[in-house]
Design an enzyme around this catalytic site. Structure first.
Site, PDB file in Angstrom:
ATOM      1  N   LYS A   1      17.342  95.077  38.776  1.00 27.62           N
ATOM      2  CA  LYS A   1      17.023  95.631  37.445  1.00 27.62           C
ATOM      3  C   LYS A   1      17.296  97.140  37.423  1.00 27.62           C
ATOM      4  O   LYS A   1      17.941  97.641  36.512  1.00 27.62           O
ATOM      5  CB  LYS A   1      15.547  95.363  37.081  1.00 27.62           C
ATOM      6  CG  LYS A   1      15.177  93.885  37.068  1.00 27.62           C
ATOM      7  CD  LYS A   1      13.745  93.661  36.608  1.00 27.62           C
ATOM      8  CE  LYS A   1      12.689  94.191  37.556  1.00 27.62           C
ATOM      9  NZ  LYS A   1      12.574  93.483  38.850  1.00 27.62           N
TER      10      LYS A   1
ATOM     11  N   ARG B   1       5.546  92.498  32.380  1.00 28.41           N
ATOM     12  CA  ARG B   1       5.415  91.658  33.575  1.00 28.41           C
ATOM     13  C   ARG B   1       4.269  90.667  33.450  1.00 28.41           C
ATOM     14  O   ARG B   1       4.057  89.875  34.368  1.00 28.41           O
ATOM     15  CB  ARG B   1       5.164  92.538  34.796  1.00 28.41           C
ATOM     16  CG  ARG B   1       6.408  92.875  35.622  1.00 28.41           C
ATOM     17  CD  ARG B   1       6.002  93.839  36.709  1.00 28.41           C
ATOM     18  NE  ARG B   1       6.829  93.832  37.878  1.00 28.41           N
ATOM     19  CZ  ARG B   1       7.835  94.682  38.128  1.00 28.41           C
ATOM     20  NH1 ARG B   1       8.176  95.567  37.241  1.00 28.41           N
ATOM     21  NH2 ARG B   1       8.492  94.620  39.264  1.00 28.41           N
TER      22      ARG B   1
ATOM     23  N   ARG C   1      16.446  97.687  51.567  1.00 23.67           N
ATOM     24  CA  ARG C   1      16.060  98.886  50.800  1.00 23.67           C
ATOM     25  C   ARG C   1      14.915  99.612  51.505  1.00 23.67           C
ATOM     26  O   ARG C   1      14.885 100.832  51.546  1.00 23.67           O
ATOM     27  CB  ARG C   1      15.644  98.487  49.374  1.00 23.67           C
ATOM     28  CG  ARG C   1      15.320  99.690  48.500  1.00 23.67           C
ATOM     29  CD  ARG C   1      15.111  99.319  47.041  1.00 23.67           C
ATOM     30  NE  ARG C   1      13.875  98.564  46.831  1.00 23.67           N
ATOM     31  CZ  ARG C   1      13.482  98.084  45.656  1.00 23.67           C
ATOM     32  NH1 ARG C   1      14.243  98.258  44.583  1.00 23.67           N
ATOM     33  NH2 ARG C   1      12.355  97.420  45.537  1.00 23.67           N
TER      34      ARG C   1
ATOM     35  N   ARG D   1       9.918 103.272  50.428  1.00 17.74           N
ATOM     36  CA  ARG D   1       8.952 102.615  49.541  1.00 17.74           C
ATOM     37  C   ARG D   1       8.013 101.737  50.356  1.00 17.74           C
ATOM     38  O   ARG D   1       8.446 100.810  51.037  1.00 17.74           O
ATOM     39  CB  ARG D   1       9.683 101.780  48.483  1.00 17.74           C
ATOM     40  CG  ARG D   1      10.054 102.602  47.278  1.00 17.74           C
ATOM     41  CD  ARG D   1      10.770 101.790  46.236  1.00 17.74           C
ATOM     42  NE  ARG D   1      10.032 100.610  45.778  1.00 17.74           N
ATOM     43  CZ  ARG D   1      10.398  99.892  44.732  1.00 17.74           C
ATOM     44  NH1 ARG D   1      11.449 100.228  44.028  1.00 17.74           N
ATOM     45  NH2 ARG D   1       9.692  98.826  44.390  1.00 17.74           N
TER      46      ARG D   1
ATOM     47  N   ARG E   1       4.683  89.782  46.484  1.00 20.60           N
ATOM     48  CA  ARG E   1       5.236  90.194  45.184  1.00 20.60           C
ATOM     49  C   ARG E   1       5.936  89.032  44.493  1.00 20.60           C
ATOM     50  O   ARG E   1       5.873  88.889  43.270  1.00 20.60           O
ATOM     51  CB  ARG E   1       6.195  91.376  45.379  1.00 20.60           C
ATOM     52  CG  ARG E   1       5.452  92.670  45.687  1.00 20.60           C
ATOM     53  CD  ARG E   1       6.334  93.723  46.302  1.00 20.60           C
ATOM     54  NE  ARG E   1       7.379  94.206  45.422  1.00 20.60           N
ATOM     55  CZ  ARG E   1       8.428  94.919  45.831  1.00 20.60           C
ATOM     56  NH1 ARG E   1       8.564  95.233  47.105  1.00 20.60           N
ATOM     57  NH2 ARG E   1       9.333  95.315  44.977  1.00 20.60           N
TER      58      ARG E   1
HETATM   59  P1  B4P Z   1      16.746  97.157  42.492  1.00 15.37           P
HETATM   60  O1  B4P Z   1      17.744  97.356  41.413  1.00 15.37           O
HETATM   61  O2  B4P Z   1      16.099  98.421  42.997  1.00 15.37           O
HETATM   62  O3  B4P Z   1      15.607  96.120  42.137  1.00 15.37           O
HETATM   63  P2  B4P Z   1      14.483  96.001  41.024  1.00 15.37           P
HETATM   64  O4  B4P Z   1      14.693  94.663  40.410  1.00 15.37           O
HETATM   65  O5  B4P Z   1      14.524  97.183  40.105  1.00 15.37           O
HETATM   66  O6  B4P Z   1      13.159  96.114  41.941  1.00 15.37           O
HETATM   67  P3  B4P Z   1      11.568  96.024  41.787  1.00 15.37           P
HETATM   68  O7  B4P Z   1      11.170  94.871  40.915  1.00 15.37           O
HETATM   69  O8  B4P Z   1      11.090  96.035  43.198  1.00 15.37           O
HETATM   70  O9  B4P Z   1      11.073  97.367  41.201  1.00 15.37           O
HETATM   71  P4  B4P Z   1       9.985  97.943  40.191  1.00 15.37           P
HETATM   72  O10 B4P Z   1      10.176  99.391  40.364  1.00 15.37           O
HETATM   73  O11 B4P Z   1      10.173  97.383  38.817  1.00 15.37           O
HETATM   74  O12 B4P Z   1      17.507  96.414  43.672  1.00 15.37           O
HETATM   75  C1  B4P Z   1      16.893  96.117  44.896  1.00 15.37           C
HETATM   76  C2  B4P Z   1      17.843  96.370  46.043  1.00 15.37           C
HETATM   77  O13 B4P Z   1      18.947  95.492  45.983  1.00 15.37           O
HETATM   78  C3  B4P Z   1      18.428  97.777  46.067  1.00 15.37           C
HETATM   79  O14 B4P Z   1      18.400  98.252  47.382  1.00 15.37           O
HETATM   80  C4  B4P Z   1      19.848  97.608  45.583  1.00 15.37           C
HETATM   81  O15 B4P Z   1      20.731  98.548  46.150  1.00 15.37           O
HETATM   82  C5  B4P Z   1      20.183  96.201  46.026  1.00 15.37           C
HETATM   83  N1  B4P Z   1      21.095  95.508  45.111  1.00 15.37           N
HETATM   84  C6  B4P Z   1      21.072  95.577  43.746  1.00 15.37           C
HETATM   85  N2  B4P Z   1      22.068  94.806  43.241  1.00 15.37           N
HETATM   86  C7  B4P Z   1      22.688  94.214  44.309  1.00 15.37           C
HETATM   87  C8  B4P Z   1      23.784  93.307  44.429  1.00 15.37           C
HETATM   88  N3  B4P Z   1      24.446  92.826  43.367  1.00 15.37           N
HETATM   89  N4  B4P Z   1      24.138  92.898  45.657  1.00 15.37           N
HETATM   90  C9  B4P Z   1      23.477  93.378  46.766  1.00 15.37           C
HETATM   91  N5  B4P Z   1      22.460  94.264  46.713  1.00 15.37           N
HETATM   92  C10 B4P Z   1      22.069  94.671  45.498  1.00 15.37           C
HETATM   93  O16 B4P Z   1       8.497  97.492  40.671  1.00 15.37           O
HETATM   94  C11 B4P Z   1       7.811  97.986  41.804  1.00 15.37           C
HETATM   95  C12 B4P Z   1       6.288  97.736  41.731  1.00 15.37           C
HETATM   96  O17 B4P Z   1       5.700  98.540  40.659  1.00 15.37           O
HETATM   97  C13 B4P Z   1       5.805  96.316  41.377  1.00 15.37           C
HETATM   98  O18 B4P Z   1       5.722  95.486  42.521  1.00 15.37           O
HETATM   99  C14 B4P Z   1       4.396  96.580  40.753  1.00 15.37           C
HETATM  100  O19 B4P Z   1       3.396  96.785  41.736  1.00 15.37           O
HETATM  101  C15 B4P Z   1       4.592  97.894  40.005  1.00 15.37           C
HETATM  102  N6  B4P Z   1       4.929  97.678  38.586  1.00 15.37           N
HETATM  103  C16 B4P Z   1       6.127  98.002  37.993  1.00 15.37           C
HETATM  104  N7  B4P Z   1       6.116  97.651  36.690  1.00 15.37           N
HETATM  105  C17 B4P Z   1       4.903  97.083  36.446  1.00 15.37           C
HETATM  106  C18 B4P Z   1       4.306  96.488  35.284  1.00 15.37           C
HETATM  107  N8  B4P Z   1       4.985  96.400  34.118  1.00 15.37           N
HETATM  108  N9  B4P Z   1       3.031  95.990  35.374  1.00 15.37           N
HETATM  109  C19 B4P Z   1       2.353  96.084  36.531  1.00 15.37           C
HETATM  110  N10 B4P Z   1       2.858  96.613  37.674  1.00 15.37           N
HETATM  111  C20 B4P Z   1       4.128  97.112  37.645  1.00 15.37           C
END
Ligand code: B4P
Length: 199
Positions: free
Chosen positions: A14, A89, A128, A134, A146
């Site tokens: 995302k 979420r 990551r 993190r 998670r």
């Molecule tokens: P990202 O792009 O970083 O993944 P994400 O989906 O954004 O991650 P996440 O859900 O953990 O984050 P959030 O900050 O929302 O990609 C992950 C990895 O994969 C990276 O290293 C990237 O380089 C790699 N990658 C990406 N695309 C790829 C591909 N095509 N091929 C190979 N590798 C690839 O959430 C973090 C925490 O914050 C949650 O657990 C929760 O505790 C809290 N939180 C956030 N929003 C919340 C909400 N609305 N309500 C309650 N808690 C919340």
């Protein structure tokens, strides 16, 4: 306004895809994960509260996240649209978002859900964790927690939008550019339905 949600499990890309989407389509990026991490690094009261939950792989309480989203939207009255990344979420967050948008006389146009297998997600997050610092990525047990939270609380949110015919599922495995190309096609089609230009 043209508002999108990028939906998907932890590590589905995302954050990665959001950067490219806001660049191409001129939307304001609203990532609740990034906003929470900023609060943590600023050592604010909200950040200290959030860190406890995030370190355990749990969701931060709805009222905290919803208040944060509202105030971020207030700061961007000029927005032609928002890209919501990692929000909503929970069902309560989805209902709150409907209210926040309807107060601003707008709504969600499309929800793009990235689909990635659990094994691939674990691989990405462990990788990551080696470089991001993190705390929620370094321990496989927390990562699995998670996913469990995602299945129980977040996955059902997709139904809220599917029933309104707003959900589009996109394969989130492949190269970052391949995935972005599928997402772009979906957004462009939706923008032309809403008579919105790309920039
Ligand atoms: P990202 O792009 O970083 O993944 P994400 O989906 O954004 O991650 P996440 O859900 O953990 O984050 P959030 O900050 O929302 O990609 C992950 C990895 O994969 C990276 O290293 C990237 O380089 C790699 N990658 C990406 N695309 C790829 C591909 N095509 N091929 C190979 N590798 C690839 O959430 C973090 C925490 O914050 C949650 O657990 C929760 O505790 C809290 N939180 C956030 N929003 C919340 C909400 N609305 N309500 C309650 N808690 C919340």
């Amino acid at each position: 306004m043209f508002n999108l949600i990028l939906f998907g499990p932890p590590g589905s890309g995302k954050g990665t895809q959001s950067e490219k989407i806001v660049d191409k389509f001129g939307l304001i990026h609203l990532s609740t994960g990034n906003l929470l991490r900023q609060e943590i690094s600023g050592k604010t009261a909200l950040g200290l509260q959030a860190q406890n939950f995030m370190d355990k792989g749990q969701l931060v309480p709805d009222e905290v996240v919803i208040g944060m989203v509202d105030s971020y939207m207030e700061k961007h009255p000029e927005a032609r649209g928002f890209l919501f990344d990692g929000f909503p979420r929970t069902a309560a967050q989805a209902q709150a978002l409907d209210r926040l948008l309807s107060l601003r006389k707008t709504e969600i146009c499309k929800v793009i859900a990235l689909e990635v297998s659990e094994e691939e997600l674990v691989k990405r997050l462990v990788k990551r964790g080696e470089t991001s610092g993190r705390s929620d990525d370094t321990n496989e047990e927390i990562i699995r927690k998670r996913f469990a939270v995602y299945k129980a609380e977040t996955e059902p949110v997709a139904e809220h939008y599917r029933s309104k015919n707003k959900l589009e599922r996109i394969k989130g495995e492949g190269t970052i550019d391949e995935i972005f190309s599928s997402i772009s096609n979906c957004i462009q089609a939706e923008m032309s339905n809403h008579s919105v230009s790309a920039q």
